[in-house]
Design an enzyme around this catalytic site. Structure first.
Site, PDB file in Angstrom:
ATOM      1  N   LYS A  86     -34.467  -6.342  -7.422  1.00  0.00           N
ATOM      2  CA  LYS A  86     -34.252  -5.643  -8.698  1.00  0.00           C
ATOM      3  C   LYS A  86     -32.801  -5.798  -9.137  1.00  0.00           C
ATOM      4  O   LYS A  86     -32.524  -6.090 -10.289  1.00  0.00           O
ATOM      5  CB  LYS A  86     -34.537  -4.140  -8.567  1.00  0.00           C
ATOM      6  CG  LYS A  86     -35.983  -3.709  -8.567  1.00  0.00           C
ATOM      7  CD  LYS A  86     -36.586  -3.516  -9.939  1.00  0.00           C
ATOM      8  CE  LYS A  86     -37.503  -4.640 -10.283  1.00  0.00           C
ATOM      9  NZ  LYS A  86     -38.682  -4.850  -9.506  1.00  0.00           N
ATOM     10  N   HIS A 118     -28.417  -9.930  14.070  1.00  0.00           N
ATOM     11  CA  HIS A 118     -28.903 -11.276  14.412  1.00  0.00           C
ATOM     12  C   HIS A 118     -28.397 -12.340  13.431  1.00  0.00           C
ATOM     13  O   HIS A 118     -28.922 -13.447  13.407  1.00  0.00           O
ATOM     14  CB  HIS A 118     -30.433 -11.281  14.453  1.00  0.00           C
ATOM     15  CG  HIS A 118     -30.980 -10.397  15.535  1.00  0.00           C
ATOM     16  ND1 HIS A 118     -30.827 -10.701  16.873  1.00  0.00           N
ATOM     17  CD2 HIS A 118     -31.628  -9.216  15.481  1.00  0.00           C
ATOM     18  CE1 HIS A 118     -31.389  -9.747  17.606  1.00  0.00           C
ATOM     19  NE2 HIS A 118     -31.872  -8.828  16.777  1.00  0.00           N
ATOM     20  N   LYS A 133     -41.887 -12.645 -17.805  1.00  0.00           N
ATOM     21  CA  LYS A 133     -42.776 -11.582 -17.341  1.00  0.00           C
ATOM     22  C   LYS A 133     -44.061 -12.158 -16.767  1.00  0.00           C
ATOM     23  O   LYS A 133     -44.656 -11.605 -15.863  1.00  0.00           O
ATOM     24  CB  LYS A 133     -43.079 -10.654 -18.523  1.00  0.00           C
ATOM     25  CG  LYS A 133     -43.884  -9.427 -18.171  1.00  0.00           C
ATOM     26  CD  LYS A 133     -43.035  -8.448 -17.391  1.00  0.00           C
ATOM     27  CE  LYS A 133     -43.799  -7.225 -16.944  1.00  0.00           C
ATOM     28  NZ  LYS A 133     -43.100  -6.540 -15.839  1.00  0.00           N
ATOM     29  N   ARG A 146     -42.481 -11.706 -22.413  1.00  0.00           N
ATOM     30  CA  ARG A 146     -42.752 -12.689 -21.362  1.00  0.00           C
ATOM     31  C   ARG A 146     -41.503 -13.444 -20.929  1.00  0.00           C
ATOM     32  O   ARG A 146     -41.493 -14.078 -19.877  1.00  0.00           O
ATOM     33  CB  ARG A 146     -43.789 -13.702 -21.859  1.00  0.00           C
ATOM     34  CG  ARG A 146     -45.143 -13.092 -22.101  1.00  0.00           C
ATOM     35  CD  ARG A 146     -45.968 -13.974 -22.999  1.00  0.00           C
ATOM     36  NE  ARG A 146     -46.379 -15.193 -22.363  1.00  0.00           N
ATOM     37  CZ  ARG A 146     -47.553 -15.386 -21.776  1.00  0.00           C
ATOM     38  NH1 ARG A 146     -48.422 -14.421 -21.738  1.00  0.00           N
ATOM     39  NH2 ARG A 146     -47.857 -16.535 -21.248  1.00  0.00           N
ATOM     40  N   ASN A 186     -47.839 -24.205 -23.628  1.00  0.00           N
ATOM     41  CA  ASN A 186     -47.364 -23.412 -22.490  1.00  0.00           C
ATOM     42  C   ASN A 186     -47.855 -24.109 -21.232  1.00  0.00           C
ATOM     43  O   ASN A 186     -49.033 -24.459 -21.145  1.00  0.00           O
ATOM     44  CB  ASN A 186     -47.963 -21.992 -22.609  1.00  0.00           C
ATOM     45  CG  ASN A 186     -47.804 -21.175 -21.339  1.00  0.00           C
ATOM     46  OD1 ASN A 186     -46.938 -21.441 -20.519  1.00  0.00           O
ATOM     47  ND2 ASN A 186     -48.654 -20.182 -21.174  1.00  0.00           N
ATOM     48  N   GLY A 187     -46.975 -24.323 -20.255  1.00  0.00           N
ATOM     49  CA  GLY A 187     -47.403 -24.976 -19.013  1.00  0.00           C
ATOM     50  C   GLY A 187     -46.630 -26.260 -18.809  1.00  0.00           C
ATOM     51  O   GLY A 187     -45.565 -26.460 -19.394  1.00  0.00           O
ATOM     52  N   CYS A 221     -43.519 -19.455 -21.689  1.00  0.00           N
ATOM     53  CA  CYS A 221     -43.841 -19.816 -23.066  1.00  0.00           C
ATOM     54  C   CYS A 221     -45.008 -19.003 -23.596  1.00  0.00           C
ATOM     55  O   CYS A 221     -45.930 -18.663 -22.860  1.00  0.00           O
ATOM     56  CB  CYS A 221     -44.229 -21.285 -23.149  1.00  0.00           C
ATOM     57  SG  CYS A 221     -42.966 -22.380 -22.539  1.00  0.00           S
ATOM     58  N   TRP A 268     -39.860 -21.065 -22.793  1.00  0.00           N
ATOM     59  CA  TRP A 268     -39.103 -20.804 -21.554  1.00  0.00           C
ATOM     60  C   TRP A 268     -38.912 -22.179 -20.937  1.00  0.00           C
ATOM     61  O   TRP A 268     -39.864 -22.796 -20.458  1.00  0.00           O
ATOM     62  CB  TRP A 268     -39.929 -19.886 -20.653  1.00  0.00           C
ATOM     63  CG  TRP A 268     -39.213 -19.422 -19.422  1.00  0.00           C
ATOM     64  CD1 TRP A 268     -38.380 -18.348 -19.320  1.00  0.00           C
ATOM     65  CD2 TRP A 268     -39.290 -19.989 -18.112  1.00  0.00           C
ATOM     66  NE1 TRP A 268     -37.928 -18.222 -18.022  1.00  0.00           N
ATOM     67  CE2 TRP A 268     -38.470 -19.216 -17.261  1.00  0.00           C
ATOM     68  CE3 TRP A 268     -39.961 -21.087 -17.564  1.00  0.00           C
ATOM     69  CZ2 TRP A 268     -38.310 -19.489 -15.907  1.00  0.00           C
ATOM     70  CZ3 TRP A 268     -39.798 -21.367 -16.218  1.00  0.00           C
ATOM     71  CH2 TRP A 268     -38.979 -20.564 -15.407  1.00  0.00           C
ATOM     72  N   GLU A 309     -37.018  -5.289  -2.056  1.00  0.00           N
ATOM     73  CA  GLU A 309     -37.303  -5.014  -3.467  1.00  0.00           C
ATOM     74  C   GLU A 309     -36.040  -4.507  -4.186  1.00  0.00           C
ATOM     75  O   GLU A 309     -35.760  -4.912  -5.314  1.00  0.00           O
ATOM     76  CB  GLU A 309     -38.452  -3.998  -3.552  1.00  0.00           C
ATOM     77  CG  GLU A 309     -38.689  -3.358  -4.910  1.00  0.00           C
ATOM     78  CD  GLU A 309     -39.060  -4.325  -6.018  1.00  0.00           C
ATOM     79  OE1 GLU A 309     -39.204  -5.534  -5.766  1.00  0.00           O
ATOM     80  OE2 GLU A 309     -39.174  -3.864  -7.172  1.00  0.00           O
ATOM     81  N   GLU A 340     -31.945  -9.510 -10.197  1.00  0.00           N
ATOM     82  CA  GLU A 340     -32.558 -10.021 -11.429  1.00  0.00           C
ATOM     83  C   GLU A 340     -32.000  -9.333 -12.668  1.00  0.00           C
ATOM     84  O   GLU A 340     -31.926  -9.936 -13.732  1.00  0.00           O
ATOM     85  CB  GLU A 340     -34.091  -9.952 -11.393  1.00  0.00           C
ATOM     86  CG  GLU A 340     -34.683  -8.584 -11.383  1.00  0.00           C
ATOM     87  CD  GLU A 340     -36.206  -8.600 -11.300  1.00  0.00           C
ATOM     88  OE1 GLU A 340     -36.819  -9.619 -11.614  1.00  0.00           O
ATOM     89  OE2 GLU A 340     -36.778  -7.561 -10.929  1.00  0.00           O
TER      90      GLU A 340
END
Ligand code: F6R
Length: 615
Positions: free
Chosen positions: A488, A507, A610, A27, A104-105, A2, A79, A484, A491
């Site tokens: 990438k 394994h 973000k 964001r 926000n939060g 948010c 968000w 990574e 997402e």
């Protein structure tokens, strides 16, 4: 996550709030809204999806004389945490046409507050935790408190991590704001004042910023700002002049911010390097400040891509400096009663400098008596301000949600730390130190050469774009890079992807191999390449479609590979030690092109943010 913006004292406050919200789009959000006052009434406009929907809505309402741009307004990009993505749950949330709040939060104790408020007759129209805020304000205002007193009482009632802005019809010349763990910046104007989730969101209005500290709250008027700390003492917080980086926030001819940020790496990484290597080619990192006046072990905490950078840093620091490194997920650290035996400092890594998990890990480390240090990209961010020593990557704003140039610049700083520690503790002798430093200077050019692989990477992207699942493999430094690469890809393209250490396949993960499952390996001759090739062969024998990114020395060792990309020729040690930085480029380009092929939202992938300011 948010974003909030509030403006008081500017004629066209709503339009300026919308401009501010535009700068918070990076964001990540799923709905947006705005509120202001007109003729003793709160006017609200909200929309689902992209901000452009809200802007169009406000424009239409304005044309039909249903929305009036006045001198006070607040806005929000949401968000979703509590409640689905819909207009009802979008902010601002209001109480009885008296108070409007953007937040926000998370208000952690909202459920019990809501129950009480409902029993007192307040009607909730959303599923959000936020809605308790306007109702609480309203409740205290009804009891005769002024806006400031009401805000104080609200803060006494709520628990959690939050940053919010409230407006009230009874006090149309005031904004009440507060923060606790979530970021909030106040901007100072002339005859006007502003508030936003970050300095960037209000830098079209001012460069003079005050960052509130945890527990602070403030009453903002047109010509006056009163700030109080968590003990309700009036307090002056430092005014900071922030440089406007607005000029940098364009796509600069690229289709997406992510593409631009990938291609910026050769030109921005020298900024990182030059801020830590002085003209005499020695490294300017204060190891005492970093907690290494004597040898001890280091704990690094981070999340997501920054966590993978930390894992690569561990390999470098242990090998180059013989300093033990523990890497922990920030979200796990403070809840697992960690031992700090042998440690004197924690290093956190965060591009945004706002990830709540990482911030909480560093605060916890402080409580344990450790020095705290950070690698951050955003100067003035909460983590940047709270640590004892901040090492800034200086690669400019990263707008694409997926971390690219921040990741490689974090790696550069970790490599520098490894060299500096290696020198200090005599694990690295002068010729080696010099050659490692010279490798860094060669890195930007090498990254440019890696970018030339793009057309071949597009072919791989086309080959895997319809896969249901993709496996990434790597060994040594390239194991965290496999993690990574998988992050990438998942997402950005929403294809399920996992990264594994090549030697771990047998394994368990090898059970996943089925006909035509793409397996991607990053490989550089490091003495262990034959073992990695065997791991690849094992996957191939079970039907996997093999994609190999490798150097000249390894490329012909996998004749069974479906597609091979040979990386440019660099000197042996350079390409081996800096392989995670070099191979980041194909990993980033691959995720980017698969996403493009699939038509997903490259810069703002679904559900992602973000700046992750909730736990
Ligand atoms: C992935 C990505 C995230 C972030 C993570 C931590 O591309 O960007 O995984 O790395 O959310 O963010 P920071 O580094 O801002 O703490």
């Amino acid at each position: 996550m948010c974003g909030v913006v509030g403006i008081i004292g500017k004629k066209n406050a709503s339009s300026l709030v919308l401009e501010g919200l535009k700068k918070l789009e990076y964001r990540g959000y799923d709905s947006a809204g705005i509120a202001s006052f007109y003729q003793k009434s709160i006017q609200v406009a909200k929309s689902e999806g992209k901000l452009v929907n809200l802007i169009n809505k406000v424009n239409d309402l304005t044309k039909d004389n249903l929305y009036y741009d006045t001198s006070i307004a607040l806005g929000h990009t949401r968000w979703a945490t509590h409640g689905n993505v819909n207009i009802k749950n979008a902010h601002p949330l209001t109480s009885e046409n008296r108070v409007a709040v953007v937040h926000n939060g998370i208000i952690e104790n909202y459920a019990s507050i809501k129950k009480t408020l409902e029993s007192e007759g307040y009607v909730f129209t959303s599923q959000t935790d936020t809605e308790v805020l306007p109702h609480l304000f309203n409740k205290y205002l009804k009891k005769g408190h002024d806006f400031l007193q009401a805000g104080r009482l609200v803060l006494k009632d709520i628990k959690g991590a939050f940053a919010f802005v409230a407006i009230c019809l009874d006090f149309p010349d005031q904004l009440f704001v507060s923060r606790n763990s979530s970021p909030l910046a106040i901007g100072l104007g002339e005859g006007s004042n502003f508030v936003g989730s970050d300095a960037q969101s209000i830098n079209h209005l001012t460069n003079k910023i005050i960052y509130l500290e945890d527990g602070d709250y403030a009453l903002i008027k047109v010509n006056n700002i009163e700030i109080f700390n968590n003990e309700s003492n009036k307090i002056d917080r430092k005014i900071i002049n922030v440089q406007s980086e607005l000029g940098l926030i364009t796509k600069g001819g690229y289709k997406h911010f992510m593409e631009k940020e990938i291609y910026e790496q050769p030109s921005v990484i020298p900024h990182t390097i030059s801020s830590f290597i002085n003209p005499k080619s020695t490294i300017d990192i204060d190891l005492d400040k970093l907690g290494f006046s004597q040898k001890s072990s280091l704990i690094i905490c981070a999340a997501g891509t920054s966590y993978y950078a930390a894992l690569i840093g561990k390999y470098w620091i242990e090998q180059i400096a013989d300093v033990p490194v523990i890497v922990d997920l920030a979200s796990e650290y403070r809840y697992r009663e960690p031992s700090i035996f042998g440690q004197s400092s924690m290093l956190v890594i965060s591009q945004s400098g706002e990830s709540l998990d990482t911030l909480m890990a560093l605060r916890y480390a402080k409580k344990l008596g450790l020095k705290t240090n950070a690698i951050v990209n955003v100067e003035g961010s909460t983590i940047d301000r709270e640590v004892d020593y901040s090492l800034r990557t200086k690669v400019g704003p990263e707008i694409g949600v997926a971390s690219t140039k921040s990741f490689t610049s974090q790696l550069v700083i970790l490599f520098l730390i490894a060299i500096a520690l290696g020198k200090k503790f005599n694990n690295l002798k002068p010729p080696k130190i010099e050659s490692y430093v010279s490798y860094l200077n060669k890195l930007p050019r090498a990254i440019s050469k890696m970018l030339e692989l793009e057309s071949q990477i597009i072919t791989v992207a086309q080959a895997i774009k319809n896969a249901n699942s993709v496996i990434f493999l790597g060994r040594g430094y390239l194991y965290p890079l496999a993690l990574e690469g998988a992050l990438k890809l998942k997402e950005l393209s929403y294809i399920h992807a996992e990264g594994f250490a090549a030697g771990e396949m047998k394994h368990g993960p090898i059970a996943l191999i089925e006909d035509k499952l793409p397996v991607i390996m990053f490989l550089i001759a490091d003495g262990l390449e034959d073992k990695s090739i065997s791991n690849l062969q094992e996957a191939h024998s079970r039907g996997a479609k093999i994609f190999l990114f490798a150097d000249k020395a390894c490329i012909d060792k996998a004749p069974f590979a479906h597609f091979k990309i040979e990386i440019p020729n660099f000197s042996d040690e350079f390409k081996s030690v800096l392989s995670p930085v070099l191979m980041s480029i194909p990993a980033q380009l691959l995720a980017y092109h698969v996403a493009k092929e699939r038509g997903t939202d490259v810069d703002q992938p679904r559900n992602l943010a973000k700046s992750v300011t909730v736990e």
